[in-house]
Design a protein around this motif. Structure first.
Motif, PDB file in Angstrom:
ATOM      1  N   ALA A  67       1.926  15.900   5.571  1.00 23.45           N
ATOM      2  CA  ALA A  67       2.894  14.823   5.794  1.00 23.45           C
ATOM      3  C   ALA A  67       2.324  13.438   5.490  1.00 23.45           C
ATOM      4  O   ALA A  67       2.918  12.431   5.868  1.00 23.45           O
ATOM      5  CB  ALA A  67       3.386  14.873   7.241  1.00 23.45           C
ATOM      6  N   HIS A  68       1.219  13.390   4.780  1.00 19.65           N
ATOM      7  CA  HIS A  68       0.544  12.117   4.502  1.00 19.65           C
ATOM      8  C   HIS A  68       1.408  11.136   3.711  1.00 19.65           C
ATOM      9  O   HIS A  68       1.323   9.931   3.929  1.00 19.65           O
ATOM     10  CB  HIS A  68      -0.776  12.361   3.770  1.00 19.65           C
ATOM     11  N   MET A  69       2.267  11.632   2.816  1.00 20.97           N
ATOM     12  CA  MET A  69       3.084  10.726   1.996  1.00 20.97           C
ATOM     13  C   MET A  69       4.180  10.049   2.822  1.00 20.97           C
ATOM     14  O   MET A  69       4.738   9.040   2.390  1.00 20.97           O
ATOM     15  CB  MET A  69       3.694  11.468   0.805  1.00 20.97           C
ATOM     16  N   THR A  70       4.464  10.575   3.971  1.00 24.74           N
ATOM     17  CA  THR A  70       5.419   9.959   4.891  1.00 24.74           C
ATOM     18  C   THR A  70       4.697   9.139   5.962  1.00 24.74           C
ATOM     19  O   THR A  70       5.040   7.985   6.209  1.00 24.74           O
ATOM     20  CB  THR A  70       6.287  11.036   5.583  1.00 24.74           C
ATOM     21  N   LEU A  71       3.685   9.745   6.573  1.00 23.25           N
ATOM     22  CA  LEU A  71       3.048   9.131   7.736  1.00 23.25           C
ATOM     23  C   LEU A  71       2.157   7.940   7.391  1.00 23.25           C
ATOM     24  O   LEU A  71       2.201   6.916   8.083  1.00 23.25           O
ATOM     25  CB  LEU A  71       2.255  10.192   8.509  1.00 23.25           C
ATOM     26  N   PHE A  72       1.345   8.046   6.355  1.00 23.74           N
ATOM     27  CA  PHE A  72       0.453   6.941   6.011  1.00 23.74           C
ATOM     28  C   PHE A  72       1.253   5.681   5.655  1.00 23.74           C
ATOM     29  O   PHE A  72       0.993   4.607   6.220  1.00 23.74           O
ATOM     30  CB  PHE A  72      -0.482   7.326   4.862  1.00 23.74           C
ATOM     31  N   PRO A  73       2.226   5.772   4.743  1.00 24.01           N
ATOM     32  CA  PRO A  73       3.000   4.564   4.418  1.00 24.01           C
ATOM     33  C   PRO A  73       3.790   4.016   5.616  1.00 24.01           C
ATOM     34  O   PRO A  73       3.999   2.806   5.723  1.00 24.01           O
ATOM     35  CB  PRO A  73       3.950   5.019   3.315  1.00 24.01           C
ATOM     36  N   ARG A  74       4.212   4.886   6.503  1.00 27.88           N
ATOM     37  CA  ARG A  74       4.944   4.426   7.696  1.00 27.88           C
ATOM     38  C   ARG A  74       4.051   3.552   8.565  1.00 27.88           C
ATOM     39  O   ARG A  74       4.479   2.505   9.055  1.00 27.88           O
ATOM     40  CB  ARG A  74       5.469   5.634   8.488  1.00 27.88           C
ATOM     41  N   VAL A  75       2.810   3.955   8.764  1.00 28.41           N
ATOM     42  CA  VAL A  75       1.875   3.149   9.557  1.00 28.41           C
ATOM     43  C   VAL A  75       1.630   1.812   8.864  1.00 28.41           C
ATOM     44  O   VAL A  75       1.688   0.751   9.499  1.00 28.41           O
ATOM     45  CB  VAL A  75       0.556   3.915   9.800  1.00 28.41           C
ATOM     46  N   ILE A 100      -3.217  10.365  -4.170  1.00 16.74           N
ATOM     47  CA  ILE A 100      -4.046   9.232  -3.773  1.00 16.74           C
ATOM     48  C   ILE A 100      -3.623   7.925  -4.444  1.00 16.74           C
ATOM     49  O   ILE A 100      -3.489   6.900  -3.747  1.00 16.74           O
ATOM     50  CB  ILE A 100      -5.537   9.546  -3.977  1.00 16.74           C
ATOM     51  N   PRO A 101      -3.373   7.881  -5.753  1.00 17.95           N
ATOM     52  CA  PRO A 101      -2.958   6.596  -6.348  1.00 17.95           C
ATOM     53  C   PRO A 101      -1.681   6.025  -5.717  1.00 17.95           C
ATOM     54  O   PRO A 101      -1.578   4.811  -5.521  1.00 17.95           O
ATOM     55  CB  PRO A 101      -2.741   6.936  -7.829  1.00 17.95           C
ATOM     56  N   GLU A 102      -0.737   6.875  -5.383  1.00 18.86           N
ATOM     57  CA  GLU A 102       0.506   6.398  -4.759  1.00 18.86           C
ATOM     58  C   GLU A 102       0.229   5.875  -3.347  1.00 18.86           C
ATOM     59  O   GLU A 102       0.777   4.843  -2.948  1.00 18.86           O
ATOM     60  CB  GLU A 102       1.554   7.502  -4.732  1.00 18.86           C
ATOM     61  N   LEU A 103      -0.608   6.561  -2.601  1.00 23.67           N
ATOM     62  CA  LEU A 103      -0.963   6.079  -1.265  1.00 23.67           C
ATOM     63  C   LEU A 103      -1.646   4.713  -1.356  1.00 23.67           C
ATOM     64  O   LEU A 103      -1.356   3.815  -0.564  1.00 23.67           O
ATOM     65  CB  LEU A 103      -1.856   7.085  -0.538  1.00 23.67           C
ATOM     66  N   GLU A 104      -2.533   4.568  -2.333  1.00 25.80           N
ATOM     67  CA  GLU A 104      -3.200   3.277  -2.513  1.00 25.80           C
ATOM     68  C   GLU A 104      -2.198   2.197  -2.907  1.00 25.80           C
ATOM     69  O   GLU A 104      -2.266   1.066  -2.413  1.00 25.80           O
ATOM     70  CB  GLU A 104      -4.315   3.407  -3.548  1.00 25.80           C
ATOM     71  N   ARG A 105      -1.255   2.530  -3.766  1.00 25.42           N
ATOM     72  CA  ARG A 105      -0.226   1.570  -4.160  1.00 25.42           C
ATOM     73  C   ARG A 105       0.598   1.137  -2.954  1.00 25.42           C
ATOM     74  O   ARG A 105       1.022  -0.016  -2.851  1.00 25.42           O
ATOM     75  CB  ARG A 105       0.687   2.184  -5.227  1.00 25.42           C
ATOM     76  N   LEU A 106       0.795   2.043  -2.018  1.00 26.52           N
ATOM     77  CA  LEU A 106       1.591   1.762  -0.828  1.00 26.52           C
ATOM     78  C   LEU A 106       0.801   1.044   0.266  1.00 26.52           C
ATOM     79  O   LEU A 106       1.348   0.718   1.310  1.00 26.52           O
ATOM     80  CB  LEU A 106       2.188   3.065  -0.285  1.00 26.52           C
ATOM     81  N   GLY A 107      -0.509   0.825   0.028  1.00 25.59           N
ATOM     82  CA  GLY A 107      -1.281   0.028   0.980  1.00 25.59           C
ATOM     83  C   GLY A 107      -2.388   0.729   1.726  1.00 25.59           C
ATOM     84  O   GLY A 107      -3.030   0.113   2.580  1.00 25.59           O
ATOM     85  N   VAL A 108      -2.623   1.997   1.442  1.00 31.76           N
ATOM     86  CA  VAL A 108      -3.741   2.693   2.079  1.00 31.76           C
ATOM     87  C   VAL A 108      -4.995   2.320   1.279  1.00 31.76           C
ATOM     88  O   VAL A 108      -5.076   2.567   0.078  1.00 31.76           O
ATOM     89  CB  VAL A 108      -3.519   4.219   2.093  1.00 31.76           C
ATOM     90  N   ALA A 109      -5.963   1.719   1.953  1.00 29.85           N
ATOM     91  CA  ALA A 109      -7.117   1.161   1.248  1.00 29.85           C
ATOM     92  C   ALA A 109      -8.038   2.226   0.665  1.00 29.85           C
ATOM     93  O   ALA A 109      -8.640   2.016  -0.386  1.00 29.85           O
ATOM     94  CB  ALA A 109      -7.910   0.255   2.195  1.00 29.85           C
ATOM     95  N   LYS A 110      -8.165   3.360   1.343  1.00 26.12           N
ATOM     96  CA  LYS A 110      -9.077   4.408   0.870  1.00 26.12           C
ATOM     97  C   LYS A 110      -8.629   5.734   1.453  1.00 26.12           C
ATOM     98  O   LYS A 110      -8.194   5.810   2.597  1.00 26.12           O
ATOM     99  CB  LYS A 110     -10.505   4.094   1.326  1.00 26.12           C
ATOM    100  N   VAL A 111      -8.754   6.785   0.640  1.00 23.72           N
ATOM    101  CA  VAL A 111      -8.450   8.141   1.098  1.00 23.72           C
ATOM    102  C   VAL A 111      -9.696   8.997   0.888  1.00 23.72           C
ATOM    103  O   VAL A 111     -10.230   9.072  -0.215  1.00 23.72           O
ATOM    104  CB  VAL A 111      -7.254   8.741   0.324  1.00 23.72           C
ATOM    105  N   PHE A 112     -10.138   9.625   1.963  1.00 22.97           N
ATOM    106  CA  PHE A 112     -11.281  10.531   1.910  1.00 22.97           C
ATOM    107  C   PHE A 112     -10.760  11.960   1.914  1.00 22.97           C
ATOM    108  O   PHE A 112      -9.929  12.320   2.751  1.00 22.97           O
ATOM    109  CB  PHE A 112     -12.200  10.310   3.116  1.00 22.97           C
ATOM    110  N   THR A 113     -11.234  12.752   0.987  1.00 26.08           N
ATOM    111  CA  THR A 113     -10.802  14.146   0.883  1.00 26.08           C
ATOM    112  C   THR A 113     -11.876  15.057   1.452  1.00 26.08           C
ATOM    113  O   THR A 113     -12.992  14.613   1.748  1.00 26.08           O
ATOM    114  CB  THR A 113     -10.504  14.492  -0.586  1.00 26.08           C
TER     115      THR A 113
END
Length: 135
Positions: A67-75, A100-113
């Motif tokens: 659910a990261h594509m919903t939850l991360f941008p919501r925060v 990851i690129p979309e999450l970064e575009r939405l404001g998540v500074a870094k994603v660790f896998t």
């Protein structure tokens, strides 16, 4: 005298697996940061409220449920709405490289896998999170 980084580590959504979040929280704490762990099953609203009340410098999110594509941008969005858009949001978990690129575009500074070391996470937080707190 330096400053102490304050990080809220959170498990948003219904994901019930928090071992990774606890390992990261402990590593950040052992590296001298102040860590507030919110526990399991937090809503985005609860996480943002905690981050603001604790005057955190960063929020670390852990999602294994997909659910990261919903939850991360919501925060990120709620932090912006509450005037805390300068708070650094980073995350980790089971997150496909393609997201990851979309999450970064939405404001998540870094994603660790999976496979990221706690040392790498600590070093990234130290290098990328500005502190607002006195030591």
């Amino acid at each position: 005298m330096g400053t102490r980084i304050r990080v809220v580590v959170a498990k948003p959504g219904l994901d019930g697996h928090d071992r990774g979040a606890k390992v990261v929280a402990r590593a950040l704490r052992d590296a001298g940061m102040e860590v507030i762990y919110t526990g399991l099953h937090q809503t985005a609203e609860q996480i943002v409220e905690t981050a603001i009340q604790e005057d955190a410098d960063a929020v670390g999110l852990s999602v294994l449920s997909g659910a990261h594509m919903t939850l991360f941008p919501r925060v990120v969005g709620l932090l912006r709405e509450r005037g805390a858009g300068d708070m650094v949001v980073f995350g980790g978990g089971i997150i496909p490289e393609a997201d990851i690129p979309e999450l970064e575009r939405l404001g998540v500074a870094k994603v660790f896998t999976p496979g990221a070391t706690t040392q790498a996470i600590v070093e990234w937080v130290r290098a990328n999170v500005a502190t607002t707190q006195p030591a």
